[in-house]
Design an enzyme around this catalytic site. Structure first.
Site, short mmCIF file in Angstrom:
data_model
loop_
_atom_site.label_atom_id
_atom_site.label_comp_id
_atom_site.label_asym_id
_atom_site.label_seq_id
_atom_site.Cartn_x
_atom_site.Cartn_y
_atom_site.Cartn_z
CD GLU A 97 44.48 44.85 38.63
OE1 GLU A 97 45.66 45.12 38.89
OE2 GLU A 97 43.64 44.62 39.52
CE LYS A 148 41.09 43.67 40.69
NZ LYS A 148 41.24 44.18 42.02
CE LYS A 200 48.77 40.22 45.33
NZ LYS A 200 47.37 40.49 44.95
CB CYS A 232 62.45 43.52 41.83
SG CYS A 232 62.67 44.59 40.41
CG ASN A 236 62.53 44.84 45.56
OD1 ASN A 236 62.05 45.59 44.73
ND2 ASN A 236 61.87 44.45 46.64
N GLY A 237 64.29 47.66 44.45
CA GLY A 237 64.21 49.02 44.96
C GLY A 237 64.74 50.00 43.93
CD GLU A 281 38.90 46.52 43.39
OE1 GLU A 281 39.51 47.60 43.43
OE2 GLU A 281 39.47 45.42 43.41
CG HIS A 316 28.58 67.64 37.11
ND1 HIS A 316 27.91 68.85 37.13
CD2 HIS A 316 27.96 66.86 38.04
CE1 HIS A 316 26.95 68.81 38.04
NE2 HIS A 316 26.96 67.60 38.60
NE ARG A 350 58.71 40.95 45.72
CZ ARG A 350 58.29 41.51 46.84
NH1 ARG A 350 57.39 40.91 47.57
NH2 ARG A 350 58.77 42.66 47.22
CD1 TRP A 381 56.52 45.37 37.14
CD2 TRP A 381 57.48 47.23 37.92
NE1 TRP A 381 55.70 46.43 36.82
CE2 TRP A 381 56.26 47.57 37.29
CE3 TRP A 381 58.25 48.24 38.48
CZ2 TRP A 381 55.79 48.89 37.21
CZ3 TRP A 381 57.80 49.55 38.40
CH2 TRP A 381 56.58 49.86 37.78
O1 M6R Z 1 49.71 45.49 48.75
P1 M6R Z 1 48.80 46.68 48.62
O2 M6R Z 1 47.43 46.41 49.07
O3 M6R Z 1 49.37 47.89 49.29
O4 M6R Z 1 48.75 47.00 47.06
C1 M6R Z 1 48.09 48.14 46.60
C2 M6R Z 1 47.88 48.10 45.10
O5 M6R Z 1 49.11 48.02 44.44
C3 M6R Z 1 47.01 46.90 44.68
O6 M6R Z 1 45.78 46.92 45.31
C4 M6R Z 1 46.79 46.93 43.15
O7 M6R Z 1 46.02 48.03 42.79
C5 M6R Z 1 46.16 45.61 42.69
N1 M6R Z 1 46.86 45.13 41.53
C6 M6R Z 1 44.74 45.75 42.33
O8 M6R Z 1 44.20 44.55 41.84
#
Ligand code: M6R
Length: 625
Positions: free
Chosen positions: A505, A502, A620, A2, A113-114, A498, A521, A34, A87
């Site tokens: 997401e 990527k 984000k 948000c 926001n929260g 990672e 395993h 956000r 969000w």
């Molecule tokens: O702002 P931050 O680095 O704490 O955010 C952590 C995760 O939310 C962030 O890395 C998220 O996994 C990304 N969308 C990955 O691309």
């Protein structure tokens, strides 16, 4: 998670130069990363109908466009306004649940926001008192709570009512409230969720983060936990929840708005990947001396304190967690310190064993991720030394920590972390080498060799970035594949995690990362003819074992894509397709090896016609637990 924004210009002859509506709409566009489940704004002032004008829209990634269409009948000269991009947490992502929320009179509007944790208990009481709720959100309770306090003590005005209301609330919030009866005023407050404010040209404004209002000023004030601000045209006054005046902390920011524009790229993710060599170079800058030593003057922990450390914890989420995992290998290998790494949301609630000799490293691009910020606070309360790696100067986490090491990647807007992820790995590797330097666990010659290799990384990242077309061609070949397994060993394992994150997401494809040795395993049961396995097979001390694991999946019919060092024909023999990268010292390899996997995910998302900067269900910065 948000985004909120607000501006007051006043409506008298001295009204500020800014158009309230323009500032809200432009700010919301920059806050959209956000959350984009809905967008809305409310404006007050003499020309607004009944003193209040509110419009909301909920249409997924098109919410802001719909909102803008909805503002065509907006009143010409409102004196103040607030806006929100959502969000969804409590309540479906529909228009009724979109912010701003109103009180029963329709004179008060509020954005939040929260999460208000005790909203049910409070709303039960307010409903008994005759309040009428219209949404399924936790937020609406705040509007009615402020309304009830304002009705009981009108002389305390809006700011007084907000203070009393927040005294009853549990949870996290940054809020902005306007009332038709006091149309020049915005009242704002925060606990945990971020809020910054600024003043210029006879206006005062607030936002969840800097890019939203960077076009208006470079000088900001940071609102702290449990502080309430009253914004009037050209001025801001701040108090505690008890009403005691306080001076907010100033913050000067050097970035300009260009950093928050796409610069001719189709999307922010492409632009931000392109900026990776610079992000790496800038994060190294001034920290690596020509004589082969490292300086971390800005990290306010003494060498004695560093030497007293007996254990390191890394806490982080998502891509930052993967950067932390890479650091574990480097810190243990170079500085000979035991490292535990924890998902931040798990650390806080499991009674971790830390003491004054433990260094807890919180890694967070935003410095606002609530899981990590709460873990960091918990570690501090338990007596640990806390060092935060953050990309945002003066972020909440940076302010809570004993020491900060900033990544210098510039603002990152795309939801998928790219340049900040590389900068985090670099910052953590710098820290690992610094620990080795003060603990004298590496010989000067070894340290020198490593620092030289580190200095060459920006160019190597740039070289890896030049292979975009080749990576795209590989993505095209696997465009219709429904699921992917990412494998790696040693530092290749976090790279695999990672790469999988990527892909899932931004492409919504099933992608899982595993340590290659663990495959037999259980996960190998997933492999069948046509399964796509992406392996990180650059040269590390465990390369042979990695290749053996690849042979195991290939013999079961998997299609194999390998990340391999330039010219490594031996590795290429085991692959159907190769993503080539320049070689480097193996503990630095993640910085380079992850690049083709980012580009692969980006190409795949584009090939599927998806909006890479606004992936579904994500935001984000995650400011709710
Ligand atoms: O702002 P931050 O680095 O704490 O955010 C952590 C995760 O939310 C962030 O890395 C998220 O996994 C990304 N969308 C990955 O691309």
């Amino acid at each position: 998670m948000c985004g909120i924004i607000g501006i007051t210009t006043g409506s008298g002859p001295e009204a500020g130069d800014q158009s309230v509506l323009d500032v809200l709409v432009e700010g919301l566009a920059r806050l959209e990363y956000r959350g984009y489940d809905s967008a809305g704004l409310a404006m007050v002032g003499p020309l607004a109908a009944d003193g209040m004008w509110r419009v909301r829209a909920a249409n997924g990634t098109r919410s802001l466009d719909d909102l803008i269409k909805g503002t065509k009948d907006a009143p010409g000269h409102p004196s103040a306004g607030i806006g929100h991009t959502r969000w969804a947490t409590h309540g479906r992502p529909n228009e009724g649940n979109a912010h701003p929320h109103a009180d029963c009179t329709g004179n008060l509007a509020l954005v939040h926001n929260g999460i208000i944790e005790n909203h049910l208990e409070l709303s039960d009481r307010l409903i008994d008192d005759g309040h009428h709720f219209e949404s399924e959100t936790d937020t609406e309770v705040l509007a009615h709570l402020v309304e009830s306090h304002l009705a009981a003590r009108p002389d305390d005005r809006l700011a007084g009512a907000v203070r009393l209301a927040l005294g009853e609330v549990r949870g996290a919030f940054s809020i902005a409230v306007v009332h038709a009866s006091d149309p020049d005023v915005i009242v704002a407050a925060r606990r945990v969720s971020p809020l910054i404010m600024g003043v210029s040209d006879g206006a005062a404004f607030l936002a969840s983060d800097i890019p939203a209002i960077l076009g208006l000023t470079h000088d900001f004030f940071i609102l702290d936990d449990d502080q309430v601000a009253e914004l009037r045209p050209g001025s801001i006054s701040v108090t505690t929840l008890d009403g005691d005046p306080v001076e907010p902390d100033p913050l000067h920011v050097e970035w300009d708005l260009d950093a928050a524009r796409k610069d001719g790229f189709d999307d922010f993710m492409a632009k931000e990947m392109h900026e990776q060599p610079k992000a790496v170079a800038d994060t190294l800058l001034d920290r690596l001396l020509p004589d082969g030593t490292l300086v971390l003057d800005e990290v306010h922990l003494t060498n004695e304190e560093f030497r007293s450390i007996t254990k390191v914890f890394v806490v982080a989420c998502g891509s930052s967690y993967h950067a932390g995992l890479m650091a574990k290998y480097a810190i243990e290998h170079w500085a000979r310190l035991p490292v535990e790494i924890d998902i931040a949301s798990e650390f806080r609630y499991r009674n971790p064993v830390v003491d004054g000799n433990t260094l807890v490293i919180g890694v967070s691009q935003s410095g606002e991720t609530v899981d990590t910020s709460q873990a960091v606070r918990e570690a501090k309360a338990l007596g640990a030394k806390v060092l935060v790696i953050s990309n945002v100067v003066d972020s909440s986490m940076a302010r809570d920590a004993d020491a900060v090491l900033y990544t210098r990647a510039g603002p990152e807007i795309g939801v998928a972390a790219t340049k900040t992820h590389l900068a985090q790995i670099i910052a953590l590797e710098i820290l690992a080498l610094y620990l080795a330097q003060v603990r004298e666990t590496l010989s000067p010659a070894e340290a020198r060799g490593l620092l030289d290799a580190m200095g060459a990384l920006p160019d190597k990242v740039a070289e890896a970035m030049e292979r975009g077309d080749a990576v795209h061609a590989v993505a095209e070949r696997y465009r219709t594949s429904p699921s992917f397994l990412f494998l790696g060993r040693h530092v290749g394992y976090p790279v695999a995690l990672e790469g999988a994150l990527k892909l899932k997401e931004i492409s919504y494809l099933r992608a899982e990362g595993f340590p290659a040795g663990e495959l037999k395993h259980g996960p190998i049961a997933l492999v069948e003819p046509g399964t796509v396995v992406v392996g990180v097979a650059t040269r590390t001390p465990v390369w042979e074992k990695m290749i053996a694991n690849i042979a195991e999946v290939k013999s079961r019919g998997a299609s194999v894509v390998l990340v391999a060092n330039d010219g490594d024909v031996e590795t290429a023999r085991h692959a159907d397709d190769v993503l080539w990268v320049p070689a480097t010292e193996h503990l630095f390899a993640p910085v380079i090896d992850v690049v083709p996997l980012q580009m692969f995910a980006h190409s795949m998302a584009r090939l599927h016609g998806l909006d890479v900067d606004r992936p579904r269900n994500l935001a984000k910065t995650v400011t709710v637990e």
